[in-house]
Motif scaffolding. Structure first.
Motif, mmCIF file in Angstrom:
data_model
loop_
_atom_site.group_PDB
_atom_site.id
_atom_site.type_symbol
_atom_site.label_atom_id
_atom_site.label_comp_id
_atom_site.label_asym_id
_atom_site.label_seq_id
_atom_site.Cartn_x
_atom_site.Cartn_y
_atom_site.Cartn_z
ATOM 1 N N ASN A 56 4.306 0.462 -0.011
ATOM 2 C CA ASN A 56 4.275 -0.376 1.190
ATOM 3 C C ASN A 56 3.024 -1.248 1.233
ATOM 4 O O ASN A 56 3.004 -2.273 1.923
ATOM 5 C CB ASN A 56 4.350 0.489 2.446
ATOM 6 C CG ASN A 56 3.062 1.258 2.698
ATOM 7 O OD1 ASN A 56 2.571 1.952 1.816
ATOM 8 N ND2 ASN A 56 2.501 1.121 3.894
ATOM 9 N N ASP A 57 1.982 -0.884 0.477
ATOM 10 C CA ASP A 57 0.733 -1.634 0.491
ATOM 11 C C ASP A 57 -0.039 -1.316 -0.787
ATOM 12 O O ASP A 57 -0.100 -0.169 -1.217
ATOM 13 C CB ASP A 57 -0.104 -1.253 1.724
ATOM 14 C CG ASP A 57 -1.332 -2.134 1.906
ATOM 15 O OD1 ASP A 57 -2.250 -2.052 1.075
ATOM 16 O OD2 ASP A 57 -1.376 -2.902 2.874
ATOM 17 N N GLU A 58 -0.614 -2.319 -1.408
ATOM 18 C CA GLU A 58 -1.495 -2.143 -2.567
ATOM 19 C C GLU A 58 -2.521 -3.265 -2.550
ATOM 20 O O GLU A 58 -2.782 -3.916 -3.564
ATOM 21 C CB GLU A 58 -0.682 -2.117 -3.867
ATOM 22 C CG GLU A 58 0.320 -3.227 -4.019
ATOM 23 C CD GLU A 58 1.186 -3.071 -5.262
ATOM 24 O OE1 GLU A 58 0.712 -2.529 -6.277
ATOM 25 O OE2 GLU A 58 2.346 -3.521 -5.216
ATOM 26 N N PHE A 59 -3.128 -3.470 -1.396
ATOM 27 C CA PHE A 59 -4.011 -4.610 -1.168
ATOM 28 C C PHE A 59 -5.221 -4.609 -2.103
ATOM 29 O O PHE A 59 -5.558 -5.623 -2.694
ATOM 30 C CB PHE A 59 -4.482 -4.620 0.288
ATOM 31 C CG PHE A 59 -5.287 -5.830 0.666
ATOM 32 C CD1 PHE A 59 -4.662 -7.000 1.081
ATOM 33 C CD2 PHE A 59 -6.674 -5.813 0.611
ATOM 34 C CE1 PHE A 59 -5.407 -8.124 1.423
ATOM 35 C CE2 PHE A 59 -7.425 -6.932 0.946
ATOM 36 C CZ PHE A 59 -6.782 -8.087 1.365
ATOM 37 N N ARG A 63 -0.455 -0.176 -7.445
ATOM 38 C CA ARG A 63 0.205 1.139 -7.475
ATOM 39 C C ARG A 63 0.409 1.659 -8.892
ATOM 40 O O ARG A 63 0.392 2.869 -9.119
ATOM 41 C CB ARG A 63 1.550 1.045 -6.752
ATOM 42 C CG ARG A 63 2.564 0.115 -7.421
ATOM 43 C CD ARG A 63 3.853 0.019 -6.632
ATOM 44 N NE ARG A 63 4.913 -0.659 -7.346
ATOM 45 C CZ ARG A 63 5.274 -1.914 -7.149
ATOM 46 N NH1 ARG A 63 4.619 -2.658 -6.261
ATOM 47 N NH2 ARG A 63 6.281 -2.450 -7.826
ATOM 48 N N THR A 91 -4.965 1.154 -0.585
ATOM 49 C CA THR A 91 -4.399 0.334 0.487
ATOM 50 C C THR A 91 -5.497 -0.141 1.431
ATOM 51 O O THR A 91 -6.608 0.389 1.446
ATOM 52 C CB THR A 91 -3.351 1.138 1.274
ATOM 53 O OG1 THR A 91 -3.991 2.249 1.917
ATOM 54 C CG2 THR A 91 -2.264 1.676 0.348
ATOM 55 N N ARG A 92 -5.141 -1.150 2.224
ATOM 56 C CA ARG A 92 -6.109 -1.650 3.206
ATOM 57 C C ARG A 92 -6.288 -0.638 4.329
ATOM 58 O O ARG A 92 -5.514 0.312 4.472
ATOM 59 C CB ARG A 92 -5.637 -2.990 3.768
ATOM 60 C CG ARG A 92 -4.457 -2.916 4.716
ATOM 61 C CD ARG A 92 -3.853 -4.278 4.963
ATOM 62 N NE ARG A 92 -2.981 -4.644 3.861
ATOM 63 C CZ ARG A 92 -2.526 -5.885 3.645
ATOM 64 N NH1 ARG A 92 -2.891 -6.874 4.454
ATOM 65 N NH2 ARG A 92 -1.709 -6.134 2.647
ATOM 66 N N ARG A 94 -5.852 0.784 7.823
ATOM 67 C CA ARG A 94 -4.892 0.639 8.915
ATOM 68 C C ARG A 94 -5.620 0.492 10.249
ATOM 69 O O ARG A 94 -6.673 1.094 10.475
ATOM 70 C CB ARG A 94 -3.963 1.852 8.979
ATOM 71 C CG ARG A 94 -2.851 1.809 7.936
ATOM 72 C CD ARG A 94 -1.929 3.016 8.085
ATOM 73 N NE ARG A 94 -0.752 2.838 7.258
ATOM 74 C CZ ARG A 94 0.385 2.294 7.676
ATOM 75 N NH1 ARG A 94 0.480 1.878 8.943
ATOM 76 N NH2 ARG A 94 1.417 2.163 6.866
ATOM 77 N N ASP A 110 0.714 5.294 4.565
ATOM 78 C CA ASP A 110 1.119 4.477 3.422
ATOM 79 C C ASP A 110 1.877 5.346 2.426
ATOM 80 O O ASP A 110 1.719 6.575 2.402
ATOM 81 C CB ASP A 110 -0.116 3.854 2.749
ATOM 82 C CG ASP A 110 -0.771 2.808 3.636
ATOM 83 O OD1 ASP A 110 -0.039 2.039 4.276
ATOM 84 O OD2 ASP A 110 -2.019 2.770 3.695
ATOM 85 N N ASP A 198 -4.304 6.150 5.286
ATOM 86 C CA ASP A 198 -4.484 5.099 4.289
ATOM 87 C C ASP A 198 -5.527 5.581 3.290
ATOM 88 O O ASP A 198 -5.987 6.716 3.352
ATOM 89 C CB ASP A 198 -4.931 3.781 4.962
ATOM 90 C CG ASP A 198 -6.155 3.964 5.858
ATOM 91 O OD1 ASP A 198 -7.039 4.793 5.524
ATOM 92 O OD2 ASP A 198 -6.252 3.299 6.898
#
Length: 379
Positions: A56-59, A63, A91-92, A94, A110, A198
């Protein structure tokens, strides 16, 4: 997977942090423990075909790093346009809904979806937070499911897919190997790794036992009876100094010297190194391959192969003591098929072997036994 909003009211929320990096060897203060299940094959090994198919997130960090074979690297000076570049999945941070609620809701988290390289029974999981000292997740959880075929991320996230929680939300330590022993005998094809809420995870390892689909093996007819992908496994060995004997039965060919099994130099005369494997079920072996690829000055000088039918069966000779050539594939057609459940490869006096293949098929008894185990492991 929800938490009490006052879960850490009386606890130090930073109790599991590692000390900030102070220079020198970044692994000097890495925290680990004895995890016996890591001797089992990693079902999430990229060499078996595993992959991180969605997140859902890999800022901050992608991944795919989760399944890199080598341990995570750390460069304190490596920064990019988005911030510190880490060798893992990050991830960033939250945020909550508004200024009055700056923290994310307890159920927010996440996640990453991982396709196992081979379906199997999971016995242990390692969530490695190497180099994530203050930015690791507060808790992690792991879910698993069994879905046939090649499902897409959308297929796996559909409402009709049943996910089973095999690791409940559990605190983890930063810059550490966090191990989780898994009980139960279910067969899974995919796992979902969740970070609460996160943070960053360097590596994921999913150790267990491959349980192949009997109908697929029956369709193939002749196949490699000892391959990890087909349910073969290593049981014991005289030496694991440089690498795991499991690498002998990995799919594909060896790509470099450390991609097989190599033992230390043997100094005691009249002794030799050996490794013992178990087939997925009783099989009839018709041909054997021994490959010493990339082992040029350290290949085994001679090998011999023995077989056994059943846990208490007598060992018998399949291939007599035979000279090997370095960096060379060797093929041995058998005059008569060998009915076995176990094999033992002896190396004289020591040295490495890159790959071993046992070509054949399951016997009627073996096929029935594997079908029973496969059926019993279903969800």
């Amino acid at each position: 997977m929800t938490f009490d909003q006052n879960e850490n009211h009386h606890e130090d929320p930073h109790a599991n942090d590692a000390a900030p990096y102070g220079g020198g060897d970044p692994y000097a203060d890495y925290r680990t423990t004895d995890l016996p299940f890591t001797e089992l094959v990693d079902l999430a090994d990229r060499r078996l075909g595993a992959g991180v198919i969605a997140a859902n997130d890999e800022f901050f960090a992608q991944r795919e790093n989760l399944l890199v074979r080598e341990r995570a690297a750390f460069d304190p000076e490596h920064f990019g346009h988005k911030g510190k570049i880490m060798d893992g999945w990050e991830t960033r941070r939250r945020r909550g809904a508004d200024a009055e609620h700056p923290f994310p809701a307890p159920e927010e988290h996440d996640w990453a979806l991982i396709r196992l390289g081979a379906p199997g029974i999971i016995r242990g999981i390692v969530v490695d937070t190497a180099h994530f000292r203050g930015n690791y997740p507060q808790r992690v959880s792991v879910q698993a499911t069994a879905v046939q075929g090649s499902p897409s991320p959308a297929d796996l996230l559909a409402d009709d897919v049943k996910w089973e929680e095999i690791v409940p939300p559990t605190p983890v330590r930063g810059h550490a190997a966090n191990g989780f022993e898994i009980t139960g005998g279910r067969r899974y094809t995919h796992v979902r790794l969740c970070q609460h809420p996160d943070g960053g995870i360097a590596r994921l390892r999913v150790h267990g036992e491959v349980l192949p689909d009997p109908s697929w093996l029956a369709t193939l007819g002749t196949f490699d009876l000892i391959s990890v992908l087909n349910g073969g496994s290593y049981e014991d060995a005289s030496d694991r100094f440089y690498s795991s004997p499991t690498q002998i039965i990995l799919p594909g060919t060896s790509r470099k010297m450390d991609d097989g099994w190599e033992n230390r130099r043997r100094r005691v005369r009249d002794t030799n190194d050996w490794v013992r494997f178990r087939l997925p079920a009783q099989g009839a072996v018709r041909a054997v391959e021994i490959d010493t690829a990339y082992l040029k000055g350290n290949a085994a000088g001679w090998i011999a192969l023995q077989g056994r039918n059943g846990e208490t069966g007598e060992w018998f000779e399949i291939i007599p003591r035979t000279r090997l050539q370095p960096d060379t594939p060797h093929r041995f057609p058998l005059r008569a098929q060998a009915i076995v459940t176990h094999v033992r490869l002896d190396a004289f006096p020591d040295g490495g072997v890159a790959r071993m293949r046992l070509h054949g098929s399951l016997t009627e008894t073996g096929a029935a036994e594997l079908a029973r185990r496969y059926e019993e492991s279903g969800a």
